[in-house]
Design a protein around this motif. Structure first.
Motif, PDB file in Angstrom:
ATOM      1  N   ARG A   1       0.834  -1.204   0.000  1.00 35.98           N
ATOM      2  CA  ARG A   1       0.000   0.000   0.000  1.00 35.98           C
ATOM      3  C   ARG A   1       0.863   1.246   0.000  1.00 35.98           C
ATOM      4  O   ARG A   1       2.069   1.189   0.189  1.00 35.98           O
ATOM      5  N   SER A   2       0.191   2.361  -0.223  1.00 41.97           N
ATOM      6  CA  SER A   2       0.883   3.657  -0.135  1.00 41.97           C
ATOM      7  C   SER A   2       1.144   3.967   1.335  1.00 41.97           C
ATOM      8  O   SER A   2       0.307   3.685   2.193  1.00 41.97           O
ATOM      9  N   LEU A   3       2.285   4.554   1.591  1.00 44.97           N
ATOM     10  CA  LEU A   3       2.657   4.891   2.961  1.00 44.97           C
ATOM     11  C   LEU A   3       2.123   6.263   3.344  1.00 44.97           C
ATOM     12  O   LEU A   3       2.043   7.164   2.508  1.00 44.97           O
ATOM     13  N   SER A   4       1.791   6.408   4.606  1.00 43.55           N
ATOM     14  CA  SER A   4       1.416   7.726   5.135  1.00 43.55           C
ATOM     15  C   SER A   4       2.678   8.583   5.196  1.00 43.55           C
ATOM     16  O   SER A   4       3.801   8.083   5.036  1.00 43.55           O
ATOM     17  N   SER A   5       2.525   9.858   5.467  1.00 42.13           N
ATOM     18  CA  SER A   5       3.691  10.731   5.543  1.00 42.13           C
ATOM     19  C   SER A   5       4.631  10.307   6.682  1.00 42.13           C
ATOM     20  O   SER A   5       5.860  10.323   6.522  1.00 42.13           O
ATOM     21  N   ASP A   6       4.070   9.912   7.824  1.00 45.82           N
ATOM     22  CA  ASP A   6       4.906   9.435   8.938  1.00 45.82           C
ATOM     23  C   ASP A   6       5.642   8.155   8.559  1.00 45.82           C
ATOM     24  O   ASP A   6       6.812   7.976   8.903  1.00 45.82           O
ATOM     25  N   GLU A   7       4.948   7.263   7.874  1.00 47.79           N
ATOM     26  CA  GLU A   7       5.584   6.005   7.443  1.00 47.79           C
ATOM     27  C   GLU A   7       6.664   6.276   6.410  1.00 47.79           C
ATOM     28  O   GLU A   7       7.705   5.616   6.400  1.00 47.79           O
ATOM     29  N   TRP A   8       6.433   7.257   5.547  1.00 50.20           N
ATOM     30  CA  TRP A   8       7.445   7.599   4.539  1.00 50.20           C
ATOM     31  C   TRP A   8       8.708   8.124   5.215  1.00 50.20           C
ATOM     32  O   TRP A   8       9.814   7.737   4.855  1.00 50.20           O
ATOM     33  N   GLU A   9       8.547   8.974   6.206  1.00 52.30           N
ATOM     34  CA  GLU A   9       9.700   9.472   6.965  1.00 52.30           C
ATOM     35  C   GLU A   9      10.424   8.323   7.654  1.00 52.30           C
ATOM     36  O   GLU A   9      11.658   8.272   7.678  1.00 52.30           O
ATOM     37  N   ALA A  10       9.655   7.399   8.219  1.00 49.73           N
ATOM     38  CA  ALA A  10      10.249   6.230   8.877  1.00 49.73           C
ATOM     39  C   ALA A  10      11.030   5.395   7.871  1.00 49.73           C
ATOM     40  O   ALA A  10      12.138   4.928   8.163  1.00 49.73           O
ATOM     41  N   LYS A  11      10.473   5.202   6.684  1.00 50.90           N
ATOM     42  CA  LYS A  11      11.144   4.436   5.630  1.00 50.90           C
ATOM     43  C   LYS A  11      12.503   5.041   5.311  1.00 50.90           C
ATOM     44  O   LYS A  11      13.510   4.328   5.244  1.00 50.90           O
ATOM     45  N   GLU A  12      12.522   6.362   5.149  1.00 49.85           N
ATOM     46  CA  GLU A  12      13.786   7.042   4.841  1.00 49.85           C
ATOM     47  C   GLU A  12      14.806   6.842   5.951  1.00 49.85           C
ATOM     48  O   GLU A  12      15.972   6.525   5.697  1.00 49.85           O
ATOM     49  N   GLU A  13      14.374   7.018   7.186  1.00 48.75           N
ATOM     50  CA  GLU A  13      15.302   6.873   8.306  1.00 48.75           C
ATOM     51  C   GLU A  13      15.760   5.428   8.468  1.00 48.75           C
ATOM     52  O   GLU A  13      16.939   5.159   8.720  1.00 48.75           O
ATOM     53  N   LEU A  14      14.851   4.481   8.300  1.00 46.76           N
ATOM     54  CA  LEU A  14      15.218   3.066   8.422  1.00 46.76           C
ATOM     55  C   LEU A  14      16.197   2.651   7.328  1.00 46.76           C
ATOM     56  O   LEU A  14      17.108   1.848   7.574  1.00 46.76           O
ATOM     57  N   GLU A  15      16.044   3.210   6.134  1.00 44.83           N
ATOM     58  CA  GLU A  15      17.003   2.920   5.059  1.00 44.83           C
ATOM     59  C   GLU A  15      18.382   3.476   5.393  1.00 44.83           C
ATOM     60  O   GLU A  15      19.399   2.832   5.132  1.00 44.83           O
ATOM     61  N   GLU A  16      18.423   4.663   5.981  1.00 41.91           N
ATOM     62  CA  GLU A  16      19.700   5.244   6.396  1.00 41.91           C
ATOM     63  C   GLU A  16      20.364   4.402   7.477  1.00 41.91           C
ATOM     64  O   GLU A  16      21.572   4.157   7.438  1.00 41.91           O
ATOM     65  N   ILE A  17      19.575   3.948   8.431  1.00 39.78           N
ATOM     66  CA  ILE A  17      20.098   3.108   9.509  1.00 39.78           C
ATOM     67  C   ILE A  17      20.626   1.796   8.937  1.00 39.78           C
ATOM     68  O   ILE A  17      21.716   1.335   9.294  1.00 39.78           O
ATOM     69  N   ALA A  18      19.857   1.192   8.023  1.00 43.14           N
ATOM     70  CA  ALA A  18      20.277  -0.071   7.401  1.00 43.14           C
ATOM     71  C   ALA A  18      21.617   0.129   6.672  1.00 43.14           C
ATOM     72  O   ALA A  18      22.513  -0.718   6.763  1.00 43.14           O
ATOM     73  N   PHE A  19      21.753   1.249   5.975  1.00 46.59           N
ATOM     74  CA  PHE A  19      23.013   1.540   5.272  1.00 46.59           C
ATOM     75  C   PHE A  19      24.169   1.632   6.267  1.00 46.59           C
ATOM     76  O   PHE A  19      25.231   1.038   6.044  1.00 46.59           O
ATOM     77  N   LEU A  20      23.959   2.377   7.348  1.00 49.13           N
ATOM     78  CA  LEU A  20      25.028   2.550   8.333  1.00 49.13           C
ATOM     79  C   LEU A  20      25.396   1.242   9.024  1.00 49.13           C
ATOM     80  O   LEU A  20      26.550   1.025   9.399  1.00 49.13           O
ATOM     81  N   LEU A  21      24.394   0.370   9.196  1.00 47.52           N
ATOM     82  CA  LEU A  21      24.663  -0.930   9.818  1.00 47.52           C
ATOM     83  C   LEU A  21      25.250  -1.944   8.834  1.00 47.52           C
ATOM     84  O   LEU A  21      25.702  -3.000   9.231  1.00 47.52           O
ATOM     85  N   GLY A  22      25.179  -1.603   7.537  1.00 47.62           N
ATOM     86  CA  GLY A  22      25.684  -2.531   6.518  1.00 47.62           C
ATOM     87  C   GLY A  22      24.687  -3.639   6.206  1.00 47.62           C
ATOM     88  O   GLY A  22      25.070  -4.664   5.641  1.00 47.62           O
ATOM     89  N   ASP A  23      23.406  -3.403   6.548  1.00 50.48           N
ATOM     90  CA  ASP A  23      22.365  -4.384   6.239  1.00 50.48           C
ATOM     91  C   ASP A  23      22.086  -4.354   4.755  1.00 50.48           C
ATOM     92  O   ASP A  23      22.055  -3.300   4.136  1.00 50.48           O
ATOM     93  N   GLU A  24      21.842  -5.525   4.204  1.00 51.00           N
ATOM     94  CA  GLU A  24      21.504  -5.609   2.774  1.00 51.00           C
ATOM     95  C   GLU A  24      20.015  -5.816   2.639  1.00 51.00           C
ATOM     96  O   GLU A  24      19.406  -6.576   3.390  1.00 51.00           O
TER      97      GLU A  24
END
Length: 61
Positions: free
Chosen positions: A37-60
């Motif tokens: 589904r389409s994400l809400s604005s809060d979920e979209w912000e969370a997605k961006e932050e979670l992707e940044e965290i995953a990058f910093l942790l080296g998660d694939e």
């Protein structure tokens, strides 16, 4: 030049948990929401932050 911020792996994992708690979804529920589904604005912000965290942790993804 931007300042360098030193964050530990444990702090990143804790932040990931905080982000998921803020949107009231588990990691698997959020992944399902992203896929179905389409994400809400809060979920979209969370997605961006979670992707940044995953990058910093080296998660694939």
């Amino acid at each position: 030049m931007a300042p360098v911020i030193d964050v530990s792996r444990d702090e990143l994992i804790a932040r990931r948990t905080e982000v998921l708690c803020r949107i009231e979804l588990s990691a698997s529920e959020f992944e399902r929401a992203r896929e179905t589904r389409s994400l809400s604005s809060d979920e979209w912000e969370a997605k961006e932050e979670l992707e940044e965290i995953a990058f910093l942790l080296g998660d694939e993804d």
